[in-house]
Design an enzyme around this catalytic site. Sequence first.
Site, PDB file in Angstrom:
ATOM      1  N   ASP A  40       0.833  -1.214   0.000  1.00  0.00           N
ATOM      2  CA  ASP A  40       0.000   0.000   0.000  1.00  0.00           C
ATOM      3  C   ASP A  40       0.865   1.262   0.000  1.00  0.00           C
ATOM      4  O   ASP A  40       0.676   2.167   0.823  1.00  0.00           O
ATOM      5  CB  ASP A  40      -0.934   0.020   1.217  1.00  0.00           C
ATOM      6  CG  ASP A  40      -1.668  -1.284   1.423  1.00  0.00           C
ATOM      7  OD1 ASP A  40      -2.037  -1.924   0.421  1.00  0.00           O
ATOM      8  OD2 ASP A  40      -1.878  -1.676   2.593  1.00  0.00           O
ATOM      9  N   GLU A 216     -11.374  -0.526  -3.545  1.00  0.00           N
ATOM     10  CA  GLU A 216     -10.661   0.090  -2.423  1.00  0.00           C
ATOM     11  C   GLU A 216      -9.445   0.840  -2.949  1.00  0.00           C
ATOM     12  O   GLU A 216      -9.154   0.860  -4.145  1.00  0.00           O
ATOM     13  CB  GLU A 216     -10.245  -0.971  -1.401  1.00  0.00           C
ATOM     14  CG  GLU A 216      -9.225  -1.974  -1.924  1.00  0.00           C
ATOM     15  CD  GLU A 216      -8.865  -3.047  -0.897  1.00  0.00           C
ATOM     16  OE1 GLU A 216      -9.589  -3.196   0.111  1.00  0.00           O
ATOM     17  OE2 GLU A 216      -7.858  -3.753  -1.128  1.00  0.00           O
TER      18      GLU A 216
END
Length: 473
Positions: A40, A216
């Site tokens: 991420d 997401e």
Amino acid sequence: MAVLVALAAALVGPASPAQAAVPASPAVTYTNPIAEKRADPHIFKHTDGYYYFTATVPEYDRIVLRRATTIQGLSTAQEVTIWTKHTSGVMGAHIWAPEIHFIDGKWYVYFAAGATNDVWAIRMYVLEGTGANPLTATWTEKGQIRTQWESFSLDATTFVVNGVRYLAWAQRDPSVNNNTDIYLARMANPWTITGTPVMLSRPTYSWETVGYKVNEGPAVIQRGGKVFMSYSASATDSNYCLGLLSASASADLLNAANWTKSPTPVFTSNASTGQYGPGHNSFTVSEDGKSDILVYHDRNYKDISGDPLNDPNRRTRVQKLYWKADGTPDFGIPVADGVTPQRFSSYNFADRFIRHWEYRARIEADVSPLADSQFRVVTGLAGSGTVSLESANFPGYYLRHKNFEVWLEKNDGTAQFASDASFHRRAGLADSAGVSYESYNYPGRYIRHYDYLLRVQALSTATDRADATFYAQ
């Protein structure tokens, strides 16, 4: 009249080749991966000349920061823990997806966290940092970002369009059998949304619903009066991929009808390059500010034992983001580990790039897929200070000359292939800002285009030299 014009042209001689402008976005290369076991990833280039890098650590227990004056420098930069999970209660588990932003003179880190008594009670939180250097700043907790529901929510990101600051994030609608959708709202301050959030995207396509129904990790990039929001879809294994939403910057961004969703993913696993599950990206810019850079994580293997969340080997990677003629981003493919590839545009046909088509090398405009026009400049197979041009989407295949025609072929390990696929890199023959490639085993012959096909030929005229000059992009 036509005869007179033709006669005049014949007397004057052939027209000089047109000169393309030096590209506004010259080549930049990096060596991947940037960081092992960092998922991420978020890289932010600040006005102080530093890149700031944060990411999810496999232990899910803290927030880390690095800084360097170059993107590559982040690989070896000291890493500092700026915040550690709580020992009990909220913010006590599953510390995920931190992002760092600089807003109104202060630093803010957005992140997701669960609770010690319910690790899946994932919510979004904000830290505020005071100080010029966020690695040494004083950090305070601003608390949870409250949304329309008290439900699973994560991956907050913030951006400004036309002076308005927005928050985009992923959240589960309690009334729907989904994992998460993408939402957008205005912000009253860096830790508070205002007004009614709007749902921009729900996972409905087959590629968004493998393993889990997931949208997401939104990330925003703006260009040419357009707002582009990438997002990640499906389970976090090799099915993980990027989708894309787009809207006009002048439109009401809080009207979902003003957003267009790509029906196909824009960035997916690639077995040829050995990259699997690319996703949860962010965007930054090159050191010279002239190239957009895609930042993301993936794995270098497909099969995972057990829950992907327990596999620690997602790595941070970067590569140049290109733009199509219609103004939309072209993500290409997750390139192989090692040095990132480049593209080569023609000096005298600015919109045409070297590409392979059915293994024949040529120059062409609007290349699709993008990777057909990407080549890694590597140490020459023949050595002796040479370089070879390796295909981005066919690793192990190189541009080589055969009967003085340039083809893309697999390295067969022979000395002949090595010689035919090796070139001396020279300053551009028509413009020193460009590049020309002289044959290793036929000195004086250069890669040039003729009738848009690449050949290796001796050069004698200005047109020849222009045809043998390329700009790296």
